[in-house]
Design a protein around this motif. Sequence first.
Motif: not given
Length: 506
Positions: A31-39, A46-50, A209-214
């Motif tokens: 349910q949490i994932w569906q709410r996040y994906e459909n938010s 979203k793609w950055s966080v994933a 950190l570098v990976g998150i930026i890229f």
Amino acid sequence: MNTSQKTSEAFLPGPEPRHEGDSILGRWMQQIWQRYENSSLPLGLKWSVAIAALIVFAMGVLGFYLIQQQEAGYRSQVDRFSQVIVEQLVGVSGEPLMAEDTLSLQILLQRHAQSSLVLGAALHDAEGKLVAEAGVSPPGADQRRFDQDGVAPWDWESGDYKAVSYVSPVVFQDVTAGYLTVSIDRSPLEKDLQETLRFLIISTLLLILVGIIFASALAYRMSRPIERLARAGEALGAVMPQVVVERRDEIGQVLNTFQHLAEGVKRKNEVEAALSRYVSPQIAQQVLASDAGGALGGDCVEGSVLFCDIVGFTELSESREPGEVAALLNDYFGYFALAAESCGGTVDKFIGDCIMIVFGVPDENPHHALHAMTCGMLIQQLTHRINRIRESLNQATVRLRVGISSGPMLAGNLGSSERMQYTVVGDTVNVAARLCSIAEPGGVLVTESMLLCGHPGNLAHYRHLGEAKLKGRKSGVEVRAMNVEAVAHDINADQLIDQILQVVDS
């Protein structure tokens, strides 16, 4: 059920217990994932966080593995170093211990205890009594049992010391002379280990950190085309009905737009299908596809026009109900439309009891005259067949006149800007209509000039009638009358008529 069966069933494995907590946790996570994906969060975020979460997980696992490997390596180095020292002391202390040379043993232990990594050493005889000792003594050493066959280590801490002690039997000439205890300081090695671990942790965090930026840059770059599609879809927002979609981000907007476009295509196909029922499919496609499809005017083209009229239709309809008359017209005109299509013609319009068919319009056809004459013959032959069928059912029958003319004509949209019709006009059209009006029942009249471009059947089956004076025209027209039965026999028209009848019956 007997006792043996009950006993055997008692030992059968039952179904695996269901973990209610696991299923609840799984549903909660879903349910949490569906709410996040459909938010309504931006797709780039979203793609950055994933992607960032994936990088953090991967780097965390890699960092944990490297730390564990580094720590295991340091432990292994400490063990190898300690075992080397123990083996050296065991090798040199066996003979003095058997000779009970306490002074030599004390000097030996003190010399080794001067090493920065060796905290202390002690020798015990075979009965466990202390013989010599130097440096720090590990706590609880006197309680250790000296009956091991190999080296036995144990870790201990006391005050500022972090050490590991090893107990090994001292064997001289296959006789156990006693036991050696050596304590090794772990502090320098632990310090090196902590510095290495700190470097690995900092390196892992920096890489994360570098990976998150890229990942953020990559996610936003990848989502930019979808965002542009979403913005383009918003341009249709004023006229676009909102479709219920699960997602509320850019993908949901794009899905909404494409669903709207799909509905538009569906409505266009429905409109085209409906329009094709009122005009020919060729004209419908040309009107819908042309940018100037709604403009008045037209082009001068070469083509042929066929008029087909029912003889005595006024008298026929006078004695019958309108519904019966309409059914009669629909029955015959359905066959005639198929005959026109089989000859490459286009039904231009139905005018009461008359049908107008054009050839070479809107699609150019160099053999339009030949096809028009063939269609006129088929219509008359079809009428004979249909009449026989209707007579067997005690239904009314009709007789037809057909007139055909070829030449230049204007094809295009005629009428007003509010209401128009795609049709053909010109002298060629008027000549065909007048020929139809003077033709004999069951006959087909054509102009003399049409035969110059070819004709179905033998030329002898076209009787020359001379010049005909047509109403409304100053000059006459050379006319020929087709022998329908003979021409049909020449080209074996019965096979084509059978196919048309089968299509309608199916």
